[in-house]
Design a protein around this motif. Structure first.
Motif, mmCIF file in Angstrom:
data_model
loop_
_atom_site.group_PDB
_atom_site.id
_atom_site.type_symbol
_atom_site.label_atom_id
_atom_site.label_comp_id
_atom_site.label_asym_id
_atom_site.label_seq_id
_atom_site.Cartn_x
_atom_site.Cartn_y
_atom_site.Cartn_z
ATOM 1 N N VAL A 647 -65.716 -66.609 -7.397
ATOM 2 C CA VAL A 647 -65.488 -65.227 -7.094
ATOM 3 C C VAL A 647 -66.431 -64.565 -8.139
ATOM 4 O O VAL A 647 -66.152 -64.593 -9.271
ATOM 5 N N PRO A 648 -67.302 -63.619 -7.816
ATOM 6 C CA PRO A 648 -67.666 -63.485 -6.380
ATOM 7 C C PRO A 648 -68.612 -64.605 -5.834
ATOM 8 O O PRO A 648 -69.179 -65.318 -6.694
ATOM 9 N N ALA A 649 -68.788 -64.817 -4.629
ATOM 10 C CA ALA A 649 -69.576 -65.770 -3.846
ATOM 11 C C ALA A 649 -71.005 -65.861 -4.264
ATOM 12 O O ALA A 649 -71.453 -66.742 -4.052
ATOM 13 N N ALA A 650 -71.572 -64.586 -4.454
ATOM 14 C CA ALA A 650 -72.943 -64.423 -4.612
ATOM 15 C C ALA A 650 -73.330 -65.107 -6.112
ATOM 16 O O ALA A 650 -74.694 -65.713 -5.912
ATOM 17 N N VAL A 651 -72.315 -65.136 -6.686
ATOM 18 C CA VAL A 651 -72.984 -65.970 -8.291
ATOM 19 C C VAL A 651 -73.229 -67.420 -7.776
ATOM 20 O O VAL A 651 -74.308 -68.004 -8.268
ATOM 21 N N ARG A 652 -72.514 -68.196 -7.138
ATOM 22 C CA ARG A 652 -72.769 -69.535 -6.975
ATOM 23 C C ARG A 652 -73.863 -69.643 -5.810
ATOM 24 O O ARG A 652 -74.657 -70.712 -5.812
#
Length: 909
Positions: A647-652
């Motif tokens: 979290v947040p998903a945009a990082v991965r």
């Protein structure tokens, strides 16, 4: 020269007394025959005495079988007893002696006899020189004849020509004359046939010193012209010449030897007037001391120059009046008596006399010198203590303290190795607490503490000391029993400071122990066992203020949590210093250091580095290298685990992380393109401690457009900072507008300044009643005056150089000299009605004041040239006639009064 004289000349001047002579054919020299006489009684051997060459040999059996030998290579003896010369000889001395040996071949017995050959003399002079064979100038001189040249004899043998043989001429020095004084007459036997001239050459005749000797050229008489000095020159070698009137040599030159007979006219002179010598005290008789030397300029081979020495006086005459003697011939002074003692007599003065004539005081000349004999010291007196016991005291725990002074007496020479004392402790100090040093001035022994003493261990010391000299004692001298003494040293008890037995005490424990934990007991010991004293503790140094100590028992507890990662920790060790003080008089204290070694625990989560980075907006060009930093130590550090949070998903979605090794990882883009800008990327890192600790760190990543090398461009960097293209253009426009406004303002200011300088004065002069001085630009003279000195027109800074000039025209305004007008005095409390009158009176006084500037004076300006190409203004004549009215000048005030009188009122006058 007949008979014996000619025979003697055959042996080069030798003559034989009482012997016949015959010539042996074939011999180079004339033989001499010796007759052997046979006596009536049988006496074997040579006679005891021989006069000349009268040699006889007696034998009971006759001379048959007797052979003869000589010890000279110049003479031989034949079997018949004939003595002959083996070669032609020249005998310059008075006589020649050699030994003849006769030996019997049958009995092998030998007999020796001495043979003397005397120098031949003319018959007329033989009696005068029978004793010494030399000429004595004190006797009337005799004629000495040159021999005739020898001729060939009857048996066909040719004789060899020989030179003259003249004995030496002795002349006494210091003769009183009269001069010239005849020495000798030289004459050749040829002067009977032809006239002969005689002359002499050599040093003293025709060579310097010149004309000491002279000769009568006709008679041959030789003279000395002045007194002789043997010390100046002892002998002269001259050559006598005989020539005929034509200068032809008649005889060969002969050598004349003139010896100056010495007279005792010089005293002995000592080389030094004062001689210094030394001798050890206690020396045995016959010990050499010194040598004195005197030289006599007279002939040393005669009694005139033979010097003898003797001691005249000796001072002091103690212990004997004859302590020294001197060798009369060599001048060596030696001791003759025992008893030399430096402690009684340190120096002797001896007067030495030197006398020539072999010491004859009646006829000889004498001189004296002083011999100073110093008795040198030997170590014949051992040092002795002035007391048998000495005492002193010393406080405990002190060093380099002098506790006692040992005095000694030594009669030897002060400050010499025989006097310098050396002290040593022979018993009573096994631990080496004391040392004895020598005072170089007083020679006293200073007992010094070199190692601290403890009252609780030794309350007193009993030392036995011995003294000796730096130099060993002289032979036969024994040490005195007074060279040993006892020294008693008392130790004074003082209050000693408590001490920590285990100073720099080290303990180990884990960090993070809670406050109030007992660490250890850090107690001190009071060395004063014979004093009942209490010890109290306190902190002296606790940098982090983490510890607390019990004041009575020294127990140490924690006052805060101990952190190994604190700035006060050096190499995992924390140091604190504590003070232990007693209640003695005066109180004493000691310090102790406690070292705490902190064992690490995993109490610090790792941190990521770097905190900021940049990356290209497209993957593959570059990546971000990250690492972890942990304040803990192994094993509570790496290897680390790096991961992206969910979290947040945009990082991965946008980023990926790859682990390189245990401490490093690499962050890169997962997608193919990411818009330029600033991004916060969270990363979680976990260490390897037990239990492990993790931490999520935010890395600010700047995404920007890159060139082909993978470096961010300038525009891209700005865009990545968060500004769009429109924003950048707006900023640039604002900057241009601002610069334009600044430029317009500068132009406007310059134009306004120019207008202000070029603006003309529009005020009517008649309306301007102000007394203003307007300064205009200076104008030059004519065209020919272009190089004038403007400094002459300048106002000088000071008036002294102008006022000092003679009266006349000056180049500056001058204040008129005269009485100044009286201005009205303003009342203290003016009335409102009087103000107008006061102003009017003041104005009237100012108008009539000639001392008020500007002054009415003549001004002289500089030379302005000789002429100008322009026309002269002198042709413009002013006319006073016409309709010109100057009455208005009266309205201009008192300043124009004179001008109004000149022009305005001319017609009325």
């Amino acid at each position: 020269m007949e008979g014996g004289q000619r025979a003697a000349q055959r042996c080069s001047g030798c003559r034989e007394e009482g012997a016949g002579s015959t010539r042996r054919p074939g011999r180079a020299a004339r033989p001499v025959q010796v007759r052997f006489l046979h006596l009536a009684t049988c006496h074997l051997g040579f006679p005891r005495v021989f006069s000349g060459l009268l040699i006889t040999f007696s034998s009971c059996l006759g001379t048959k079988g007797t052979q003869y030998e000589t010890n000279s290579v110049d003479f031989k003896v034949e079997a018949d007893g004939t003595v002959f010369a083996t070669r032609e000889l020249r005998i310059p001395s008075e006589q020649v002696a050699f030994t003849v040996t006769a030996w019997d071949r049958q009995t092998a017995r030998r007999w020796d006899a001495m043979v003397r050959l005397l120098v031949a003399q003319p018959s007329s002079a033989r009696s005068a020189h029978k004793q010494n064979g030399a000429l004595d100038a004190s006797q009337p001189p005799n004629d000495m004849l040159l021999p005739w040249p020898q001729h060939q004899n009857t048996n066909g043998l040719r004789r060899q020509k020989r030179d003259w043989v003249i004995p030496p001429i002795n002349v006494p020095e210091n003769s009183r004359g009269p001069f010239p004084q005849q020495l000798v007459r030289i004459r050749s036997d040829k002067d009977n046939d032809i006239p002969i001239r005689y002359s002499i050459t050599g040093v003293g005749a025709d060579q310097p010193p010149m004309e000491v000797f002279s000769i009568d050229s006709m008679s041959g008489r030789m003279y000395v012209t002045r007194p002789m000095d043997r010390e100046e020159r002892a002998s002269y070698h001259l050559r006598a010449h005989a020539v005929d009137m034509n200068g032809n040599k008649v005889e060969n030159p002969i050598d004349l030897y003139i010896y100056v007979i010495d007279m005792n006219d010089n005293r002995p002179e000592f080389i030094n007037q004062v001689y210094n010598g030394s001798v050890d005290e206690g020396s045995k008789p016959g010990t050499y001391v010194m040598t004195v030397t005197a030289n006599d300029a007279d002939d040393g081979t005669t009694a005139n120059g033979m010097v003898r020495y003797r001691i005249v006086t000796q001072t002091p005459q103690s212990p004997s009046q004859n302590m020294f003697t001197i060798n009369s011939e060599t001048g060596d002074i030696v001791t003759v008596a025992a008893g030399l003692d430096r402690e009684k007599v340190q120096q002797y003065t001896v007067i030495v006399q030197a006398t020539d004539m072999e010491g004859n005081l009646n006829y000889g000349l004498s001189n004296t010198a002083t011999a100073i004999i110093t008795v040198t010291d030997v170590n014949d007196n051992p040092p002795e203590f002035t007391a048998s016991t000495y005492s002193g005291e010393v406080p405990e725990n002190q060093v380099e303290v002098v506790v006692a002074n040992l005095t000694v007496m030594d009669r030897d020479q002060p400050h010499s190795p025989n006097w310098n004392a050396f002290y040593r402790i022979i018993s009573g100090d096994p631990s080496g607490h004391f040392s004895i040093r020598t005072d170089p001035v007083t020679n006293e022994g200073m007992v010094t503490v070199v190692k601290a003493v403890d009252y609780e261990l030794n309350r007193a010391f009993m030392l036995t000391v011995m003294v000796s000299n730096q130099a060993p004692l002289a032979s036969g001298i024994q040490m005195s029993f007074q060279s040993t003494a006892g020294v008693t040293i008392s130790v004074v008890d003082v209050n000693e400071a408590p001490y920590f037995p285990s100073n720099h005490k080290l303990i180990r424990l884990e960090e993070g122990v809670p406050s109030g934990t007992v660490l250890t007991t850090f107690s001190a010991v009071d060395p004063d066992r014979f004093m009942q004293q209490a010890v109290r503790y306190s902190k002296l140094s606790d940098p982090a203020n983490w510890l607390h100590i019990n004041a009575t028992n020294g127990q140490i507890t924690t006052a805060a949590v101990l952190d190994r990662e604190s700035l006060y920790i050096k190499n995992n060790v924390y140091e604190a210093t504590f003070l232990a003080a007693d209640n003695g008089i005066p109180p004493a204290s000691g310090t102790g250091t406690l070292q705490i070694y902190l064992i690490d625990i995993n109490d610090n989560a790792p941190e990521l580095l770097p905190k900021e980075a940049q990356i290209c907006e497209r993957p593959g060009l570059n990546a971000i290298n990250i690492t972890a930093a942990d304040a803990d130590v192994d094993p509570n550090i790496g290897p680390y685990v790096f991961e992206l949070p969910f979290v947040p998903a945009a990082v991965r979605k946008n980023w990926t992380i790859t682990r390189l090794n245990g401490d490093y990882a690499q962050l890169s883009l997962r997608i193919l393109y990411l818009e330029a800008g600033m991004y916060d990327v969270p990363i979680t890192v976990t260490d390897s401690g037990n239990p492990p600790l993790s931490n999520t760190s935010i890395i600010k990543v700047k995404v920007c457009p890159c060139d082909e090398n993978g470096d961010c461009t300038t525009i891209g960097a700005v865009a990545a900072a968060g500004l769009g293209t429109s924003a950048i253009v707006a900023i640039l426009i604002c900057i241009v507008i601002l610069l334009t406004m600044v430029l317009l303002f500068v132009v406007w200011m310059k134009r306004r300044e120019k207008e202000r300088h070029t603006k003309q004065l529009l005020i009517d002069p008649e309306d301007d009643v102000r007394d203003n001085i307007l300064k205009y630009d200076e104008e030059g003279g004519g065209e020919e005056d272009q190089d004038y000195d403007l400094s002459q027109l300048q106002q000088p800074e000071a008036m002294e150089h102008v006022l000092s000039k003679a009266p006349g025209v000056r180049r500056v305004d001058e204040r008129p000299v005269g009485a100044e007008p009286q201005y009205p005095v303003r009342p203290v409390v003016p009335h409102p009605g009087d103000i107008g009158d006061f102003i009017s009176e003041g104005l009237r006084a100012a108008d009539n004041d000639p001392t008020a500037p500007p002054y009415d004076s003549l001004l002289v300006f500089d030379y302005e040239g000789s002429g100008s190409t322009a026309g002269s203004v002198s042709s413009l004549n002013s006319s006073s006639s016409g309709d010109q009215d100057y009455d208005y000048l009266n309205d201009w005030g008192p300043r124009f009064k004179k001008l109004a009188d000149m022009y305005g009122g001319g017609e009325e006058d």
